[in-house]
Design a protein around this motif. Structure first.
Motif, PDB file in Angstrom:
ATOM      1  N   VAL A  90       2.737  90.858  61.180  1.00  0.00           N
ATOM      2  CA  VAL A  90       3.383  92.126  60.828  1.00  0.00           C
ATOM      3  C   VAL A  90       3.443  92.296  59.313  1.00  0.00           C
ATOM      4  O   VAL A  90       3.143  93.376  58.772  1.00  0.00           O
ATOM      5  N   ALA A  91       3.805  91.226  58.604  1.00  0.00           N
ATOM      6  CA  ALA A  91       3.898  91.298  57.145  1.00  0.00           C
ATOM      7  C   ALA A  91       2.537  91.621  56.526  1.00  0.00           C
ATOM      8  O   ALA A  91       2.429  92.467  55.630  1.00  0.00           O
ATOM      9  N   SER A  92       1.499  90.958  57.010  1.00  0.00           N
ATOM     10  CA  SER A  92       0.154  91.183  56.467  1.00  0.00           C
ATOM     11  C   SER A  92      -0.333  92.584  56.804  1.00  0.00           C
ATOM     12  O   SER A  92      -0.971  93.247  55.984  1.00  0.00           O
ATOM     13  N   TRP A 149       4.553  82.309  48.098  1.00  0.00           N
ATOM     14  CA  TRP A 149       4.025  83.562  48.634  1.00  0.00           C
ATOM     15  C   TRP A 149       5.001  84.708  48.425  1.00  0.00           C
ATOM     16  O   TRP A 149       4.611  85.799  48.013  1.00  0.00           O
ATOM     17  N   LEU A 150       6.285  84.464  48.687  1.00  0.00           N
ATOM     18  CA  LEU A 150       7.288  85.509  48.480  1.00  0.00           C
ATOM     19  C   LEU A 150       7.366  85.912  47.011  1.00  0.00           C
ATOM     20  O   LEU A 150       7.496  87.091  46.677  1.00  0.00           O
ATOM     21  N   THR A 151       7.279  84.926  46.133  1.00  0.00           N
ATOM     22  CA  THR A 151       7.308  85.224  44.698  1.00  0.00           C
ATOM     23  C   THR A 151       6.115  86.086  44.297  1.00  0.00           C
ATOM     24  O   THR A 151       6.248  87.047  43.537  1.00  0.00           O
ATOM     25  N   SER A 152       4.952  85.750  44.816  1.00  0.00           N
ATOM     26  CA  SER A 152       3.747  86.516  44.476  1.00  0.00           C
ATOM     27  C   SER A 152       3.825  87.938  45.029  1.00  0.00           C
ATOM     28  O   SER A 152       3.377  88.895  44.381  1.00  0.00           O
ATOM     29  N   CYS A 179       8.233  95.160  51.542  1.00  0.00           N
ATOM     30  CA  CYS A 179       8.530  95.067  52.975  1.00  0.00           C
ATOM     31  C   CYS A 179       7.904  93.826  53.587  1.00  0.00           C
ATOM     32  O   CYS A 179       8.533  93.146  54.416  1.00  0.00           O
ATOM     33  N   ALA A 180       6.680  93.503  53.189  1.00  0.00           N
ATOM     34  CA  ALA A 180       6.021  92.304  53.703  1.00  0.00           C
ATOM     35  C   ALA A 180       6.815  91.062  53.337  1.00  0.00           C
ATOM     36  O   ALA A 180       6.995  90.148  54.154  1.00  0.00           O
ATOM     37  N   ALA A 209       8.613  88.401  55.926  1.00  0.00           N
ATOM     38  CA  ALA A 209       8.325  86.964  55.876  1.00  0.00           C
ATOM     39  C   ALA A 209       9.588  86.150  55.604  1.00  0.00           C
ATOM     40  O   ALA A 209       9.772  85.058  56.145  1.00  0.00           O
ATOM     41  N   LEU A 210      10.478  86.686  54.763  1.00  0.00           N
ATOM     42  CA  LEU A 210      11.727  85.988  54.459  1.00  0.00           C
ATOM     43  C   LEU A 210      12.561  85.797  55.717  1.00  0.00           C
ATOM     44  O   LEU A 210      13.182  84.748  55.934  1.00  0.00           O
ATOM     45  N   ILE A 211      12.570  86.800  56.580  1.00  0.00           N
ATOM     46  CA  ILE A 211      13.368  86.745  57.806  1.00  0.00           C
ATOM     47  C   ILE A 211      12.665  85.958  58.910  1.00  0.00           C
ATOM     48  O   ILE A 211      13.294  85.168  59.623  1.00  0.00           O
TER      49      ILE A 211
END
Length: 419
Positions: A25-27, A87-90, A187-188, A192-194
């Protein structure tokens, strides 16, 4: 008190497939944004910001070359601190740099923002690859193939949405596309965080180094093959449209048709074929199949210049169907070899290096395809097909070489017990 609906969603999230669904979903969301922006980016920079096309090209080249430097360092950070964090940082950095595009007013600021964006994108690719390897479990290549299906679908939907903004052709419309892409990264990251666990780094052997991948000759050879075979992507997106426009009498809608067919074939077949290509040995064979399909598709594309105008669109679509099938086999081979030959503890580093090889090939593709192939005409197309077939033929050899130099889990266990 937690309701039944919330408990059901939580149980799905914590199930073995939960992280995979979240990554899909994130991608998908981020690629819808990419489709919105990439389709109209050049028009925004040239028509709205009023940068000359030559300056846009130079700025993007500088950004692309600089971005190559981020792959391995970001991959090492993912291996050391966990792939989700990097990944979240990027993604956050990509959201910020994308939003900054609405503020550019000169070539210098455009180049700076584009460079930061490419550095963040390279880091995202390295960390994202490591995250896919962890979420994919024992079948990362099959999961990556499934993921690519939704990625392609997202790009298609984003491209369709961008068409409306291009039709309006106002600064506000282009600005909306850019901010929508920035929001897609945010949003992605939230998804991913959740939904994606914070995977802990795997233990690294004593011999591990920050640049170990460069000493892994089978993997370096595979990356070289993969980067060179990557020219096939721009064969459809760049070379064929130019050929159809300059050398055939095919109607203009033919270019849109081949794009749609290419995307459709990849969406329909990627997961089905990719699920059958998981081991390095299967990846090597798939690479060979891809090369043979490109050997057929390239001459078919050249023949569009030798048929009547009413036949050219049908022949172009046939050629792209064959080529797209080859693309699915080639990408499936890349997933199987890219993950299968990389040690688990260094997936980030290895995926970062794989991204460097692929991006370098994409940077060189326009020059090679427009000068060598177009310059030689029909002969150039034939040589391009032979080139792809030769690369494909080397796939099984590189896969076998890589397998011989890998330690199996049994080998590691025996070594630990001194046997």
């Amino acid at each position: 008190m937690i309701g039944e609906g919330s408990r059901h969603r939580m149980s799905r999230l914590l199930s073995p497939d939960g992280p995979q669904r979240a990554l899909i979903v994130a991608s998908f969301v981020s690629r819808v944004g990419n489709g919105l922006f990439n389709t109209a980016a050049v028009l925004y920079f040239t028509l709205v910001v009023h940068l000359p096309a030559a300056q846009v090209g130079v700025g993007l080249t500088i950004a692309g070359l600089t971005g190559l430097t981020a792959g391995i360092p970001a991959g090492n950070l993912a291996d050391r601190y966990g792939p989700r964090t990097v990944w979240l940082t990027s993604l956050a950095l990509q959201a910020a740099t994308m939003a900054a595009f609405v503020l550019i007013d000169s070539w210098a600021t455009f180049t700076l923002v584009a460079t930061l964006d490419r550095l963040a994108a390279a880091a995202s690719g390295a960390a994202g690859g490591a995250l896919i390897a962890r979420a994919g479990g024992e079948r990362p290549a099959a999961f990556r193939a499934k993921l690519r299906t939704f990625v392609n679908l997202g790009v298609v939907l984003g491209t369709v949405g961008a068409a409306f903004a291009i039709a309006v052709d106002t600064r506000s419309a282009y600005t909306a596309l850019i901010l929508a892409n920035a929001a897609s990264f945010a949003c992605a990251g939230l998804i991913a965080l959740i939904g994606v666990p914070d995977y802990r780094p795997l233990p690294r052997p004593a011999e591990h180094r920050s640049w170990s991948v460069l000493a892994d000759r089978p993997y370096v050879s595979f990356v070289a093959l993969y980067g060179a075979m990557g020219l096939q992507y721009q064969t459809v997106s760049l070379l064929l449209p130019i050929w159809l426009s300059a050398h055939t009498d095919a109607p203009r809608w033919t270019v849109a048709a081949v794009y749609a067919v290419n995307s459709g074939v990849c969406v329909l077949l990627q997961s089905r074929i990719g699920s059958r290509v998981e081991t390095p040995r299967q990846g090597g064979r798939a690479f060979r199949v891809a090369g043979l399909l490109f050997l057929v598709s390239c001459p078919l594309m050249a023949l569009t210049a030798d048929v009547p105008a009413w036949v050219a669109p049908g022949l172009a679509v046939l050629a792209v169907c064959v080529h797209s099938l080859g693309e699915v086999w080639e990408s499936s081979a890349g997933f199987a070899l890219g993950f299968g030959l990389a040690p688990d503890h260094a997936q980030g580093q290895y995926q970062g290096f794989l991204g460097i090889g692929f991006d370098a090939g994409q940077a060189l593709a326009p020059v090679i395809l427009t000068t060598a192939v177009l310059g030689l005409g029909h002969t150039g197309w034939l040589l391009l097909g032979v080139f792809f077939a030769a690369l494909g033929a080397a796939g099984p050899l590189v896969a076998a070489w890589g397998e011989r130099t890998r330690r199996t889990p049994q080998d590691t266990a025996l070594a630990a017990h001194g046997r």
